[in-house]
Design a protein around this motif. Structure first.
Motif, PDB file in Angstrom:
ATOM      1  N   ALA A 246     -12.988  16.416 -24.624  1.00  0.00           N
ATOM      2  CA  ALA A 246     -12.706  15.620 -25.811  1.00  0.00           C
ATOM      3  C   ALA A 246     -13.734  14.496 -25.911  1.00  0.00           C
ATOM      4  CB  ALA A 246     -11.290  15.043 -25.739  1.00  0.00           C
ATOM      5  N   SER A 248     -14.669  10.428 -26.384  1.00  0.00           N
ATOM      6  CA  SER A 248     -14.167   9.065 -26.209  1.00  0.00           C
ATOM      7  C   SER A 248     -15.116   8.098 -26.900  1.00  0.00           C
ATOM      8  CB  SER A 248     -14.036   8.718 -24.726  1.00  0.00           C
ATOM      9  OG  SER A 248     -15.291   8.834 -24.065  1.00  0.00           O
ATOM     10  N   ARG A 254      -9.686   7.885 -26.940  1.00  0.00           N
ATOM     11  CA  ARG A 254     -10.026   9.088 -27.696  1.00  0.00           C
ATOM     12  C   ARG A 254     -10.598   8.715 -29.058  1.00  0.00           C
ATOM     13  NH1 ARG A 254      -7.527  12.684 -31.701  1.00  0.00           N
ATOM     14  NH2 ARG A 254      -6.038  11.000 -32.065  1.00  0.00           N
ATOM     15  N   SER A 258     -11.420  13.563 -32.410  1.00  0.00           N
ATOM     16  CA  SER A 258     -11.382  14.484 -31.273  1.00  0.00           C
ATOM     17  C   SER A 258     -10.075  15.268 -31.220  1.00  0.00           C
ATOM     18  CB  SER A 258     -11.585  13.709 -29.974  1.00  0.00           C
ATOM     19  OG  SER A 258     -11.647  14.573 -28.866  1.00  0.00           O
ATOM     20  N   ALA A 260      -6.893  17.019 -29.973  1.00  0.00           N
ATOM     21  CA  ALA A 260      -5.973  16.821 -28.852  1.00  0.00           C
ATOM     22  C   ALA A 260      -5.301  18.131 -28.492  1.00  0.00           C
ATOM     23  CB  ALA A 260      -4.925  15.772 -29.217  1.00  0.00           C
ATOM     24  N   ALA A 267     -12.406  13.657 -21.061  1.00  0.00           N
ATOM     25  CA  ALA A 267     -13.116  13.139 -22.228  1.00  0.00           C
ATOM     26  C   ALA A 267     -14.437  12.544 -21.762  1.00  0.00           C
ATOM     27  CB  ALA A 267     -12.280  12.089 -22.951  1.00  0.00           C
ATOM     28  N   VAL A 333      -6.954  12.782 -23.741  1.00  0.00           N
ATOM     29  CA  VAL A 333      -8.210  12.725 -22.979  1.00  0.00           C
ATOM     30  C   VAL A 333      -8.123  13.504 -21.670  1.00  0.00           C
ATOM     31  CG1 VAL A 333      -8.935  10.533 -23.991  1.00  0.00           C
ATOM     32  CG2 VAL A 333      -7.549  10.530 -21.911  1.00  0.00           C
TER      33      VAL A 333
END
Length: 419
Positions: A246, A248, A254, A258, A260, A267, A333
């Motif tokens: 993911a 950051s 996050r 991105s 989830a 992340a 994340v």
């Protein structure tokens, strides 16, 4: 299902994710789009060099990191839109002989015109996406810029599998993975993801499993469809064994775009990511497309330092040492935002899977002090001791006073009378 770019250009979002590529029905009967079919109006090729050190590298103590590993000898396959070796920071980073162009030779653009075919070795990148991805992994140091790849001694295998007209398919992605296996890749980076929660036909999963069986670390972007906050599986990121990444932001949270999901492993920085562009220079962009190579570069560093570790141990090391706000894995994340220095220094022995840590532990309640309504034994002892000391002092003083008085009395009695 569509195979979409894991990128979001500009601020998060500075501009909407633009899909410029046309979709097509691939051999698996599923429509796909390009890995980087985006509006690149903010980037020019070549572009101006970025003189400073990007924030994603400022958060890392690079000298301390590279004292442990620079990724030397590790081979990272970049399955993307090609890698332009005309950028000086990538010229010596790419194994041209191992590259391949998987775009169909009879490919046409959206208007039906035959496309000018790029080089067969995968070093043509008209989109710029694969060149940016590769720079984040292994760009060599250069004068006039603080940008450099996280693993500056790793080697890139360029695999041109997609383009701006969406000629990449699940079938060509599977072929690309198998080519990476054949060329002895240690790490595979896939900055592509499916836009709908529909799993491709088994060929892609089987190719991923073949790579994992060869102890290759497979890293894939989680996707950029997270604005609505819903969970959605993307492929190949959600395949078992793949390290899904993911994005950051600067606050280690996050990024809003991105994707989830429970499949997210970790992340990494994915906002305002500076990297190399075709012909030279740099530009910045957003997306999990650029978070994934950050982690692929870290995997290369760990692999170079621990060549005997399995791909599962390398992935677990990255997950275990990530910086997290909760002890467990979460859907936003994963195990946290990767910490490259910690991954290379907190490595006394390999781990097979990450475990919860840094939680607020449930401690035992303290034992309450006893409440005494009267005098405690200790208090009584202290009181008596005080009495003894004081009484002794008084007795000594009384004896001394009596002695002085007796002495004076004797002196007066024996003294002669006055005349």
């Amino acid at each position: 299902m569509t195979l979409s770019p894991a990128t979001l250009s500009g601020d998060a979002p500075r501009r909407a994710l633009a899909l410029a590529a046309a979709t097509l029905l691939c051999s698996l009967g599923l429509p796909f789009t390009t890995a980087a079919a985006e509006d690149d109006s903010q980037c020019t090729y070549p572009d101006e060099p970025y003189e400073g050190r990007p924030w994603s590298l400022q958060r890392v103590q690079l000298d301390r990191l590279w004292a442990q590993s620079t990724g030397k000898g590790v081979r990272v396959a970049v399955i993307d839109t090609g890698v332009d070796v005309k950028n000086p920071q990538l010229t010596r980073a790419v194994d041209v002989k191992s590259g391949i162009n998987l775009i169909p030779k009879d490919a046409k653009d959206a208007n039906g015109n035959k496309l000018k075919r790029g080089k067969e070795d995968g070093t043509t990148d008209t989109v710029g996406h694969g060149t940016r991805v590769s720079g984040i992994i292994a760009a060599r140091p250069a004068k006039g810029t603080g940008f450099v790849g996280l693993a500056p001694d790793a080697v890139i295998i360029p695999i041109q599998q997609n383009d701006a007209d969406g000629h990449g398919t699940a079938a060509t992605l599977a072929t690309a993975i198998r080519h990476a296996i054949a060329k002895k890749a240690d790490v595979i980076n896939i900055s592509q993801d499916t836009a709908d929660a529909v799993e491709p036909a088994p060929a892609l999963r089987e190719a991923v499993e073949a790579a994992l069986a060869e102890e290759i670390v497979v890293v894939a972007s989680a996707g950029n469809d997270g604005m609505d906050g819903s969970d959605k599986k993307t492929y190949p990121a959600s395949y078992e064994g793949v390290l899904a990444v993911a994005a950051s932001d600067r606050n280690n949270e996050r990024a809003a775009f991105s994707q989830a999901g429970e499949f997210v492993g970790v992340a990494a920085p994915g906002v305002d990511m500076v990297s190399t562009v075709p012909l030279g220079g740099h530009c910045a962009d957003n997306g999990t497309s650029f978070s994934a190579p950050y982690v692929a570069g870290l995997a290369a560093l760990v692999k170079a330092k621990h060549p005997d570790w399995t791909q599962r141990q390398i992935v677990a090391q990255i997950e275990q040492t990530a910086e997290r706000s909760v002890a467990r894995r979460d859907r936003l994340v994963g195990w946290g935002v990767v910490d490259p220095v910690r991954a290379l220094t907190d490595d006394e022995k390999p781990v097979e899977k990450p475990v919860a840590r840094e939680a607020a532990l449930r401690a035992e309640a303290p034992t309450p002090a006893a409440v005494h309504l009267g005098e405690t034994p200790e208090q009584r002892t202290a009181r008596l001791a005080t009495y003894v000391v004081v009484s002794g002092g008084v007795l000594v003083a009384a004896i001394a006073g009596a002695a002085v008085a007796l002495r004076d009395h004797r002196r007066r009695r024996n003294a002669p009378a006055a005349r």
